[in-house]
Design a protein around this motif. Structure first.
Motif, PDB file in Angstrom:
ATOM      1  N   GLN A   1       0.826  -1.203   0.000  1.00  4.50           N
ATOM      2  CA  GLN A   1       0.000   0.000   0.000  1.00  4.50           C
ATOM      3  C   GLN A   1       0.865   1.260   0.000  1.00  4.50           C
ATOM      4  OE1 GLN A   1      -3.413   0.001  -0.243  1.00  4.50           O
ATOM      5  NE2 GLN A   1      -3.150  -2.212  -0.534  1.00  4.50           N
ATOM      6  N   LYS A   2       0.287   2.341  -0.533  1.00  3.66           N
ATOM      7  CA  LYS A   2       1.041   3.587  -0.620  1.00  3.66           C
ATOM      8  C   LYS A   2       1.456   4.106   0.749  1.00  3.66           C
ATOM      9  CE  LYS A   2      -0.150   5.664  -5.062  1.00  3.66           C
ATOM     10  NZ  LYS A   2      -0.625   6.882  -5.753  1.00  3.66           N
ATOM     11  N   ARG A   3       0.600   3.896   1.753  1.00  2.00           N
ATOM     12  CA  ARG A   3       0.962   4.384   3.091  1.00  2.00           C
ATOM     13  C   ARG A   3       2.182   3.650   3.634  1.00  2.00           C
ATOM     14  NH1 ARG A   3      -3.978   1.757   3.888  1.00  2.00           N
ATOM     15  NH2 ARG A   3      -3.856  -0.205   5.056  1.00  2.00           N
ATOM     16  N   ASN A   4       2.329   2.385   3.286  1.00  2.00           N
ATOM     17  CA  ASN A   4       3.502   1.637   3.722  1.00  2.00           C
ATOM     18  C   ASN A   4       4.764   2.089   2.987  1.00  2.00           C
ATOM     19  OD1 ASN A   4       2.011   0.022   5.528  1.00  2.00           O
ATOM     20  ND2 ASN A   4       1.434  -1.389   3.885  1.00  2.00           N
ATOM     21  N   ILE A   5       4.593   2.419   1.707  1.00  2.00           N
ATOM     22  CA  ILE A   5       5.726   2.963   0.947  1.00  2.00           C
ATOM     23  C   ILE A   5       6.121   4.320   1.524  1.00  2.00           C
ATOM     24  CG2 ILE A   5       6.511   3.727  -1.320  1.00  2.00           C
ATOM     25  CD1 ILE A   5       4.607   1.743  -2.576  1.00  2.00           C
ATOM     26  N   LEU A   6       5.114   5.102   1.915  1.00  2.00           N
ATOM     27  CA  LEU A   6       5.387   6.405   2.528  1.00  2.00           C
ATOM     28  C   LEU A   6       6.199   6.250   3.807  1.00  2.00           C
ATOM     29  CD1 LEU A   6       4.993   9.462   2.750  1.00  2.00           C
ATOM     30  CD2 LEU A   6       2.789   9.022   3.865  1.00  2.00           C
ATOM     31  N   LEU A   7       5.873   5.258   4.604  1.00  2.00           N
ATOM     32  CA  LEU A   7       6.635   5.016   5.831  1.00  2.00           C
ATOM     33  C   LEU A   7       8.086   4.670   5.522  1.00  2.00           C
ATOM     34  CD1 LEU A   7       4.035   2.965   7.934  1.00  2.00           C
ATOM     35  CD2 LEU A   7       4.752   5.337   8.282  1.00  2.00           C
ATOM     36  N   LYS A   8       8.309   3.894   4.454  1.00  2.00           N
ATOM     37  CA  LYS A   8       9.676   3.557   4.055  1.00  2.00           C
ATOM     38  C   LYS A   8      10.426   4.810   3.602  1.00  2.00           C
ATOM     39  CE  LYS A   8       8.938  -1.266   2.658  1.00  2.00           C
ATOM     40  NZ  LYS A   8      10.052  -1.846   3.478  1.00  2.00           N
ATOM     41  N   ILE A   9       9.745   5.680   2.876  1.00  2.00           N
ATOM     42  CA  ILE A   9      10.355   6.930   2.427  1.00  2.00           C
ATOM     43  C   ILE A   9      10.751   7.785   3.627  1.00  2.00           C
ATOM     44  CG2 ILE A   9       9.909   9.113   1.232  1.00  2.00           C
ATOM     45  CD1 ILE A   9       8.091   7.518  -0.685  1.00  2.00           C
ATOM     46  N   CYS A  10       9.840   7.913   4.596  1.00  2.00           N
ATOM     47  CA  CYS A  10      10.115   8.722   5.794  1.00  2.00           C
ATOM     48  C   CYS A  10      11.274   8.130   6.591  1.00  2.00           C
ATOM     49  CB  CYS A  10       8.864   8.820   6.654  1.00  2.00           C
ATOM     50  SG  CYS A  10       7.514   9.767   5.904  1.00  2.00           S
ATOM     51  N   ARG A  11      11.276   6.814   6.719  1.00  2.00           N
ATOM     52  CA  ARG A  11      12.355   6.159   7.472  1.00  2.00           C
ATOM     53  C   ARG A  11      13.705   6.430   6.827  1.00  2.00           C
ATOM     54  NH1 ARG A  11      14.851   1.569   6.140  1.00  2.00           N
ATOM     55  NH2 ARG A  11      16.039   0.413   7.737  1.00  2.00           N
ATOM     56  N   ARG A  12      13.783   6.263   5.513  1.00  2.00           N
ATOM     57  CA  ARG A  12      15.056   6.491   4.808  1.00  2.00           C
ATOM     58  C   ARG A  12      15.476   7.955   4.926  1.00  2.00           C
ATOM     59  NH1 ARG A  12      18.238   4.168   0.921  1.00  2.00           N
ATOM     60  NH2 ARG A  12      19.192   5.557  -0.607  1.00  2.00           N
ATOM     61  N   THR A  13      14.537   8.861   4.819  1.00  2.00           N
ATOM     62  CA  THR A  13      14.835  10.292   4.923  1.00  2.00           C
ATOM     63  C   THR A  13      15.415  10.632   6.289  1.00  2.00           C
ATOM     64  OG1 THR A  13      13.070  10.849   3.353  1.00  2.00           O
ATOM     65  CG2 THR A  13      13.866  12.612   4.790  1.00  2.00           C
ATOM     66  N   ILE A  14      14.778  10.126   7.341  1.00  5.34           N
ATOM     67  CA  ILE A  14      15.231  10.426   8.700  1.00  5.34           C
ATOM     68  C   ILE A  14      16.630   9.869   8.948  1.00  5.34           C
ATOM     69  CG2 ILE A  14      14.789   9.951  11.153  1.00  5.34           C
ATOM     70  CD1 ILE A  14      11.782  10.017  10.453  1.00  5.34           C
ATOM     71  N   ILE A  15      16.874   8.641   8.478  1.00  2.98           N
ATOM     72  CA  ILE A  15      18.193   8.026   8.671  1.00  2.98           C
ATOM     73  C   ILE A  15      19.271   8.841   7.963  1.00  2.98           C
ATOM     74  CG2 ILE A  15      19.617   6.016   8.153  1.00  2.98           C
ATOM     75  CD1 ILE A  15      17.155   4.281   8.590  1.00  2.98           C
ATOM     76  N   LEU A  16      19.023   9.226   6.710  1.00  2.00           N
ATOM     77  CA  LEU A  16      19.991  10.024   5.966  1.00  2.00           C
ATOM     78  C   LEU A  16      20.253  11.357   6.656  1.00  2.00           C
ATOM     79  CD1 LEU A  16      19.140   9.598   2.156  1.00  2.00           C
ATOM     80  CD2 LEU A  16      21.333   9.145   3.262  1.00  2.00           C
ATOM     81  N   PHE A  17      19.197  11.991   7.126  1.00  2.00           N
ATOM     82  CA  PHE A  17      19.324  13.308   7.760  1.00  2.00           C
ATOM     83  C   PHE A  17      20.139  13.198   9.054  1.00  2.00           C
ATOM     84  CE2 PHE A  17      18.280  17.423   9.398  1.00  2.00           C
ATOM     85  CZ  PHE A  17      17.936  18.179   8.279  1.00  2.00           C
TER      86      PHE A  17
END
Length: 350
Positions: free
Chosen positions: A19-35
């Motif tokens: 689901q798109k919401r699960n993909i969104l969570l993956k995007i947020c997780r990767r963003t936070i880790i990189l930051f």
């Protein structure tokens, strides 16, 4: 390449009915880790009031986040086409008009959003009033132009960073300081550059769309080459052939629109060459770039932590030959580390 990976990874996840919401969570997780990794790159133990907010990894994180969101929100419903196969093996026949629609025109909403973001960058850059500075100033300040604009470093880009983040949260040693003796801090990875960074990342998305929807190797290469020619031509026109006194100069510190377009143009050409050499004709294995790419973040963090220490680097005389030798040694050192990790199947991903 980040834009290309966004297309491939999201289509892979959608093919698994995620689901798109699960993909969104993956995007947020990767963003936070990189930051957070970017914040941790700072030397020593900085005080919170002196913490530099933005940097290289933070720029990658923010550009990735907004571009991935644009693709996720405005992507069409997933089709059943297998996106994992190489186009060299694809014998499907498709008209050129249909292929152009599939690879570009059907994503007009995404392009519209990105172009609106670029419009915002242009309006802010050339219309925002910076106190005691000429509107639309893009120079380094300091002694530039006989010191008439001493505190105008970076124009509106520098002003916005100083206004929102404050002087203590910015990079205090920009490259222009050594030459122009600038007096105010300026961060080359500041807020305004995120907008043009999104364009660069989305041009990578377009490269990914061309790869996914084109049915022949020749057409993939033509798509990429034409995209490179268009980006390069616009960049050279706006910069008057790379002249510093132009409408929009090619400036890395500003991450100006022309800099991004020229960078994207080179990336399209290089991607085409490597695709033909590595994937199509198999004249080149891709090493050592393959090794480096498989652990790029880990190597970047490692270089940030140990790049100025023995055995990665040691002090040599300040001559051209010796400085060249030590930096070449550093590149070979990290290539060796990358090769060791690759053949030991050690892959650190986020």
């Amino acid at each position: 390449m980040m834009g290309v990976s966004i297309v491939l990874s999201q289509r892979s996840l959608r093919s698994k009915n995620l689901q798109k919401r699960n993909i969104l969570l993956k995007i947020c997780r990767r963003t936070i880790i990189l930051f957070v990794l970017g914040l941790s790159e700072q030397d020593g133990v900085p005080k919170l009031e002196n913490l530099r907010i933005f940097g290289v990894l933070q720029r990658l994180a923010t550009c990735y986040f907004f571009t991935a969101i644009i693709v996720l929100v405005f992507d069409k419903k997933y089709d059943e086409r297998d996106t994992t196969r190489l186009s060299i093996c694809d014998n499907e026949k498709q008209s050129l008009c249909r292929e152009l629609f599939n690879s570009t025109l059907q994503f007009w909403i995404q392009w519209f959003v990105v172009l609106m973001i670029m419009t915002v960058w242009i309006l802010i850059t050339f219309l925002v009033h910076v106190p005691n500075c000429p509107t639309g100033y893009l120079g380094p300040g300091g002694k530039h132009d006989h010191g008439k604009y001493m505190n105008c470093t970076g124009g509106s880009a520098g002003y916005i960073d100083r206004l929102i983040l404050g002087n203590t949260h910015l990079y205090n040693e920009p490259t222009c300081k050594e030459i122009y003796h600038t007096k105010v801090p300026y961060d080359p990875e500041g807020i305004l550059g995120i907008l043009t960074g999104i364009l660069l990342c989305y041009l990578g998305v377009q490269a990914g769309h061309s790869f996914i929807y084109s049915t022949r190797v020749r057409r993939i290469c033509i798509h990429w080459l034409i995209s490179g020619i268009i980006c390069g031509s616009i960049g050279l026109i706006l910069s008057r052939g790379g002249h510093s006194n132009s409408w929009i100069p090619i400036n890395k510190n500003l991450w100006s629109l022309t800099f991004v377009l020229i960078l994207a143009s080179l990336a399209f050409f290089i991607l085409t060459i490597l695709y033909l050499l590595v994937d199509v004709n198999r004249w080149f294995t891709g090493s050592p770039f393959l090794w480096l790419g498989m652990n790029s973040i880990a190597l970047y963090i490692g270089h940030g932590r140990f790049g100025t220490s023995f055995p990665v680097q040691f002090d040599v005389d300040n001559t051209h030959a010796k400085q060249l030798a030590i930096h070449l040694y550093g590149a070979f050192f990290w290539s060796f580390i990358a090769a060791f990790m690759y053949y030991k199947k050690i892959f650190i991903a986020i």
